[in-house]
Design a protein around this motif. Structure first.
Motif, PDB file in Angstrom:
ATOM      1  N   SER A   1       0.830  -1.215   0.000  1.00 47.58           N
ATOM      2  CA  SER A   1       0.000   0.000   0.000  1.00 47.58           C
ATOM      3  C   SER A   1       0.863   1.263   0.000  1.00 47.58           C
ATOM      4  CB  SER A   1      -0.970   0.005   1.183  1.00 47.58           C
ATOM      5  OG  SER A   1      -0.282   0.099   2.400  1.00 47.58           O
ATOM      6  N   TYR A   2       1.988   1.248   0.708  1.00 50.85           N
ATOM      7  CA  TYR A   2       2.891   2.403   0.694  1.00 50.85           C
ATOM      8  C   TYR A   2       3.620   2.497  -0.646  1.00 50.85           C
ATOM      9  CZ  TYR A   2       2.134   3.169   5.651  1.00 50.85           C
ATOM     10  OH  TYR A   2       1.557   3.442   6.869  1.00 50.85           O
TER      11      TYR A   2
ATOM     12  N   GLN B   1       2.485   1.607  -3.544  1.00 51.31           N
ATOM     13  CA  GLN B   1       1.554   2.141  -4.533  1.00 51.31           C
ATOM     14  C   GLN B   1       1.384   3.653  -4.389  1.00 51.31           C
ATOM     15  OE1 GLN B   1      -1.928  -0.237  -3.864  1.00 51.31           O
ATOM     16  NE2 GLN B   1      -1.221  -1.898  -5.184  1.00 51.31           N
ATOM     17  N   GLN B   2       1.480   4.157  -3.166  1.00 45.95           N
ATOM     18  CA  GLN B   2       1.346   5.594  -2.932  1.00 45.95           C
ATOM     19  C   GLN B   2       2.638   6.342  -3.224  1.00 45.95           C
ATOM     20  OE1 GLN B   2      -0.515   6.535   0.915  1.00 45.95           O
ATOM     21  NE2 GLN B   2      -1.095   4.380   1.026  1.00 45.95           N
TER      22      GLN B   2
END
Length: 160
Positions: free
Chosen positions: A67-68, A70-71
């Motif tokens: 998730s990090y 992707q950000q």
């Protein structure tokens, strides 16, 4: 502000404990996050031992490293709390990112009854707490500052 990411296998205990302690003892000099190499679930025993420190981690998000990634968030420091083999798979390291490895036993592998599990988690919690305090002290020494926001009571009874 220094952006720190704590990474462990499942983001259900060690990384959340470290994140909580950095948030408690760092005075706005650190932006702390935690993630797992894989998606995990909250660990009620980790929540219980942190409540003993007057820290409620029950509402902490269970984030994955993906998730990090992707950000595309950049971290100044990434601290892995995994086995050295798993730490190598941390994919958010840029050339200017400082990486540290703090190896602690994986709580999900602890066997025994509830009292034994809580006892082992308390030991891990205390070891992580002192490692976070040392990390902040090192930062303070390098930058001639004081990052603590509250007095720190150190219980060394577990060392006996």
């Amino acid at each position: 502000m220094i952006k720190v990411l704590f990474v462990c296998e499942y983001n259900s205990a060690k990384s959340q404990i470290a994140d909580a302690f950095l948030n408690r003892f760092g005075s706005g000099k650190f932006e702390s996050h935690s993630a797992g190499l894989e998606e995990g679930a909250s660990n009620p025993f980790a929540e219980e031992v942190m409540l003993e420190e007057d820290i409620d981690i029950s509402g902490y998000p269970i984030d994955s490293l993906n998730s990090y990634h992707q950000q595309e968030i950049h971290f100044d420091v990434i601290i892995t709390l995994s086995s050295p083999e798993n730490a190598q798979s941390c994919s958010l390291i840029h050339s200017d990112t400082q990486k540290r490895d703090w190896v602690f036993p994986e709580p999900s592998f602890i066997t025994g009854d509830q009292d034994e599990l809580l006892s082992e988690l308390r030991k891990a919690r205390d070891q992580i707490k002192y490692k976070v305090i040392d990390f902040i002290a090192e930062y303070d020494q390098l930058n001639h500052t004081t990052a603590y926001t509250e007095p720190i009571e150190v219980d060394t009874s577990f060392l006996a």
